[in-house]
Design an enzyme around this catalytic site. Structure first.
Site, PDB file in Angstrom:
ATOM      1  N   ARG A  59     -14.984 -27.013  48.354  1.00 30.51           N
ATOM      2  CA  ARG A  59     -15.734 -26.132  49.246  1.00 30.51           C
ATOM      3  C   ARG A  59     -16.995 -26.783  49.814  1.00 30.51           C
ATOM      4  NH1 ARG A  59     -12.672 -23.341  46.002  1.00 30.51           N
ATOM      5  NH2 ARG A  59     -13.287 -25.069  44.665  1.00 30.51           N
ATOM      6  N   THR A  60     -17.820 -27.355  48.943  1.00 31.61           N
ATOM      7  CA  THR A  60     -19.122 -27.846  49.392  1.00 31.61           C
ATOM      8  C   THR A  60     -18.959 -29.047  50.322  1.00 31.61           C
ATOM      9  OG1 THR A  60     -19.939 -27.145  47.227  1.00 31.61           O
ATOM     10  CG2 THR A  60     -21.416 -28.482  48.568  1.00 31.61           C
ATOM     11  N   LYS A  87     -18.654 -50.919  41.339  1.00 31.81           N
ATOM     12  CA  LYS A  87     -19.012 -52.271  40.876  1.00 31.81           C
ATOM     13  C   LYS A  87     -20.372 -52.270  40.206  1.00 31.81           C
ATOM     14  CE  LYS A  87     -16.789 -54.160  44.992  1.00 31.81           C
ATOM     15  NZ  LYS A  87     -17.139 -54.791  46.281  1.00 31.81           N
ATOM     16  N   ARG A 109     -23.981 -34.926  46.074  1.00 34.93           N
ATOM     17  CA  ARG A 109     -23.538 -34.245  44.842  1.00 34.93           C
ATOM     18  C   ARG A 109     -23.443 -35.326  43.767  1.00 34.93           C
ATOM     19  NH1 ARG A 109     -18.902 -29.916  43.655  1.00 34.93           N
ATOM     20  NH2 ARG A 109     -20.541 -28.683  44.605  1.00 34.93           N
ATOM     21  N   HIS A 137     -27.778 -25.849  42.636  1.00 31.16           N
ATOM     22  CA  HIS A 137     -26.816 -25.989  43.747  1.00 31.16           C
ATOM     23  C   HIS A 137     -27.364 -25.056  44.837  1.00 31.16           C
ATOM     24  CE1 HIS A 137     -23.279 -26.457  46.038  1.00 31.16           C
ATOM     25  NE2 HIS A 137     -22.345 -26.169  45.151  1.00 31.16           N
TER      26      HIS A 137
END
Ligand code: CP
Length: 319
Positions: A59-60, A87, A109, A137
């Site tokens: 969703r986000t 890496k 995120r 959030h």
């Protein structure tokens, strides 16, 4: 030059009620853009936005990308997998390399609480927190507020109970801050093992029986059990959790009034919420998703207004 939200959107805790209402009010005209046949306005033409998603998201991530594209920004998506993060490149080095390519905004995120703040302190681009560990959030909190406001008109005095795995939930924290600032009454409900130790300090009512939550609330925001963050045996079993804390049709039928049902997703159907509740007449779960695009457009627009490089393009875009 700083816009009405400042340089970044990292959390709802530091925002005022006026700033939160500004985002909600700004989202209103953006809702209509997504209903058009041609879902595009030139507001952020020329802006380059990087979506750094180091944790899974449907969703986000997708709604930020839709929001950016509907505002005509150029967007790039970066995941940990397939990038030099694999890496061993640090978060800051990744972001500084992106800035060297002249980006304007970063949506991040990350699994670590504080990652968005850490980045915002070290780069010039606007940073938007799309969920950091168990901290906050903020855009989810804002879209939940908009969905509740759409239904109740005004959040003052509305009783909202946040149910389930509060311990691991950044959504719960953003909701608690946002709801309280807008005058809602807030409760949390869940097993003691899934409540933060300091929950009393957040100024919420704590309920330990889902039946009590359903009796009390005008709206339930039902949280996902975050099994991937559970490092110990927090609950006996999923079946037992559903039996004791599941939001079921039978339990809702015993409520004195209709209770609005929210869930930030993704849902564990048959665990924290039964399918006939999730898909039932009082569910606004998909309205939350629709509102997510408008809220993210509003946040991008407001942050751009305070960014000297983007302000000119954003100016008058809603006129
Ligand atoms: N609500 C939410 O953050 O969902 P995603 O993890 O799919 O983005």
């Amino acid at each position: 030059m700083t816009g009405p939200l400042g340089k970044d959107l990292l959390a709802l805790e530091p925002l005022t009620a006026e700033q939160i209402n500004l985002v909600l009010d700004t989202a209103e005209p953006f809702k209509e853009i997504s209903e058009r046949a041609i879902k595009k306005v030139p507001t952020l033409r020329g802006a380059t936005i990087v979506n750094l998603f180091f944790e899974a998201s449907t969703r986000t991530r997708i709604s930020f990308e839709f929001a950016e594209k509907r505002l005509s920004a150029d967007t790039v998506n970066v995941a940990a997998s397939g990038s030099s993060v694999q890496k061993g490149e640090t978060l800051v080095d990744t972001a500084r390399n992106l800035e060297a390519m002249r980006i304007d905004m970063v949506v991040i995120r990350h699994g670590a609480s504080g990652a968005a703040q850490f980045l915002a302190d070290r780069i010039e681009s606007n940073v938007i927190n799309a969920g950091d560990g168990t901290h906050e959030h903020p855009t989810q909190g804002l879209l939940d507020l908009l969905t509740l406001r759409d239904h109740f008109g005004n959040l003052a005095g509305v009783k909202v109970c946040i149910c389930g795995d509060v311990l691991h939930s950044r959504v719960a924290r953003s909701n608690i801050w946002g709801l309280k600032k807008l005058g809602a009454e807030v409760a949390v409900c869940g097993p003691r093992s899934l409540m933060p130790n300091a929950i009393d300090e957040l100024g919420v009512t704590v309920l330990h029986r889902i039946e009590d939550a359903i009796q009390w609330a005008d709206a339930l925001n039902i949280l996902r059990l975050q099994l991937e963050r559970m490092t110990a045996g927090y609950i006996p079993s999923l079946r037992e959790y559903n039996r004791v804390f599941g939001v079921t049709r039978e339990r809702l039928d015993r409520a004195p009034k209709d209770v609005l049902i929210l869930h930030p997703g993704p849902m564990n159907r048959g665990v924290e919420i039964d399918s006939d509740v999730a898909d039932g007449p009082h569910s606004v779960i998909l309205d939350q998703v629709t509102n997510g695009v408008a809220i993210r457009m509003a946040v991008l627009y407001l942050l751009a207004g305070g960014n000297p490089k983007l302000a000119e393009a954003a100016k008058g875009a809603l006129a």
